[in-house]
Design a protein around this motif. Structure first.
Motif, PDB file in Angstrom:
ATOM      1  N   TRP A 119      -2.512 -15.833   7.386  1.00 17.70           N
ATOM      2  CA  TRP A 119      -1.767 -14.695   7.445  1.00 17.70           C
ATOM      3  C   TRP A 119      -2.723 -13.601   7.340  1.00 17.70           C
ATOM      4  N   ARG A 120      -2.760 -12.596   8.431  1.00 17.87           N
ATOM      5  CA  ARG A 120      -3.644 -11.672   8.565  1.00 17.87           C
ATOM      6  C   ARG A 120      -3.157 -10.231   8.618  1.00 17.87           C
ATOM      7  N   LEU A 121      -3.932  -9.381   7.643  1.00 29.25           N
ATOM      8  CA  LEU A 121      -3.455  -7.957   8.069  1.00 29.25           C
ATOM      9  C   LEU A 121      -4.704  -7.312   8.593  1.00 29.25           C
ATOM     10  N   GLY A 122      -4.885  -5.942   8.908  1.00 28.33           N
ATOM     11  CA  GLY A 122      -6.105  -5.429   9.383  1.00 28.33           C
ATOM     12  C   GLY A 122      -6.815  -4.433   8.691  1.00 28.33           C
ATOM     13  N   LEU A 123      -8.006  -4.480   8.794  1.00 28.32           N
ATOM     14  CA  LEU A 123      -8.783  -3.206   7.984  1.00 28.32           C
ATOM     15  C   LEU A 123      -9.080  -2.461   9.329  1.00 28.32           C
ATOM     16  N   ILE A 124      -8.686  -0.911   9.048  1.00 28.82           N
ATOM     17  CA  ILE A 124      -9.112   0.068  10.075  1.00 28.82           C
ATOM     18  C   ILE A 124      -9.977   1.037   9.410  1.00 28.82           C
ATOM     19  N   ARG A 125     -10.457   2.007  10.520  1.00 27.25           N
ATOM     20  CA  ARG A 125     -11.013   3.186   9.873  1.00 27.25           C
ATOM     21  C   ARG A 125      -9.811   4.209   9.058  1.00 27.25           C
ATOM     22  N   ASP A 198     -11.321  -2.409  -1.649  1.00 29.87           N
ATOM     23  CA  ASP A 198     -11.830  -1.760  -2.838  1.00 29.87           C
ATOM     24  C   ASP A 198     -13.058  -1.537  -2.685  1.00 29.87           C
ATOM     25  N   GLU A 199     -14.000  -2.146  -1.711  1.00 31.43           N
ATOM     26  CA  GLU A 199     -15.362  -2.268  -1.713  1.00 31.43           C
ATOM     27  C   GLU A 199     -15.734  -0.945  -0.495  1.00 31.43           C
ATOM     28  N   ASN A 200     -14.468  -0.618   0.304  1.00 31.01           N
ATOM     29  CA  ASN A 200     -14.818   0.276   1.344  1.00 31.01           C
ATOM     30  C   ASN A 200     -13.660   1.344   1.264  1.00 31.01           C
ATOM     31  N   LYS A 201     -13.213   1.778   0.463  1.00 27.69           N
ATOM     32  CA  LYS A 201     -12.172   2.711   0.202  1.00 27.69           C
ATOM     33  C   LYS A 201     -12.588   4.059   0.780  1.00 27.69           C
TER      34      LYS A 201
END
Length: 295
Positions: A119-125, A198-201
């Motif tokens: 089950w995948r969500l996506g990180l975006i800029r 959290d690491e890339n907020k």
């Protein structure tokens, strides 16, 4: 006099039994089998904590006394496979499965995360949610620039659906590539994405409307010769499933993440996993989150 000698003999026998019991207890305490478990690639990577807790739970339910120890060398997925295959440095690894990996190693075919890895969500800029606002189908997704690790089975799964995947050399480098606009969408499992955010907020956000789903998860793997350890882990996991402690640990770690993901409110794009082994326990509904996907 005879009675006194008999009493002395009884006392000597009792002392002998006492010291024998002490010796056996001491030997029992020292008969601990060490299980070497990998450490992640980076210090901030929390992905190995839950499977380590699950391994501890499983091993606590076996007759053999085990103690988990850790090598000093960080390892990615493929390094774990190579080390296990060669019988070096680690004894068990929580590794995303594929038919090829199951042929090289000895899998314990109980999905550690109840299928959440698929089950995948996506990180975006930050501010880029408009780039995927109109993605609703697989055909739409094929026009999106996305990336995965070059040794991850996910890459082959996505490519099997005709998606062009930009490969990243390491886990850490993929976050830098996203920030540098080398690609636009980084699919991450429901379990991983919140700590990674959290690491890339400062630079990233979670894409708000899309989810990907494919039939996929990790197993515990051991060397093909390590049959006893495999059987003990399997026995412990089955006991944990039966007594509810598996589900309790799963909920403790991932219940909040599942609820935050709002999967029922997202557009879900279903993908086929061409790497799935025929031995996958797909008919055991209790092993999978939600439902048993059919392929």
């Amino acid at each position: 006099m005879l009675e006194k000698r008999k009493e002395i003999r009884v006392k000597k026998f009792a002392r002998s039994v006492f010291f024998l019991v002490l010796a056996l207890n001491s030997m029992s305490a020292s008969c601990v089998e060490f299980v070497r478990y990998p450490i992640p690639e980076t210090s901030g990577d929390q992905r190995y904590e839950y499977p380590r807790k699950l391994l501890e739970l499983a091993l606590s339910k076996t007759q053999t006394k085990y103690q988990i120890v850790y090598p000093s060398i960080p390892m990615n997925q493929e390094r774990q496979v190579r080390e296990l295959e060669a019988g070096r440095t680690i004894d068990v690894g929580p590794i995303p499965t594929s038919a090829e990996r199951e042929a090289r190693l000895l899998p314990i075919r109980i999905p550690l995360n109840k299928g959440l890895l698929g089950w995948r969500l996506g990180l975006i800029r930050k501010g880029d949610e408009g780039l995927l606002a109109n993605v609703k189908t697989l055909e739409d997704l094929r026009r999106v620039r996305l990336a995965q690790g070059h040794e991850w089975p996910d890459t082959q799964i996505l490519e099997g659906s005709g998606i062009n995947v930009i490969p990243g050399a390491t886990y850490e480098s993929l976050f830098k590539m996203l920030t540098a606009k080398r690609f636009d969408y980084f699919p991450r499992s429901v379990m991983e994405i919140w700590s990674e955010l959290d690491e890339n907020k400062a630079t990233m956000q979670i894409e708000p409307h899309l989810a990907l789903h494919y039939f996929y998860d990790s197993y515990f793997f051991v060397n093909k010769q390590n049959v006893k350890l495999a059987n003990d882990i399997r026995e412990g996991l089955e006991k944990a499933i039966a007594d509810g402690s598996f589900n309790k640990l799963f909920e403790e770690y991932w219940g909040g993440a599942i609820r935050k993901a709002r999967l029922n409110e997202r557009t879900v794009i279903e993908l086929v996993n061409p790497l799935m082994s025929p031995e996958t326990p797909s008919r055991r509904a209790e092993l999978w989150y939600g439902h048993v996907p059919q392929q």
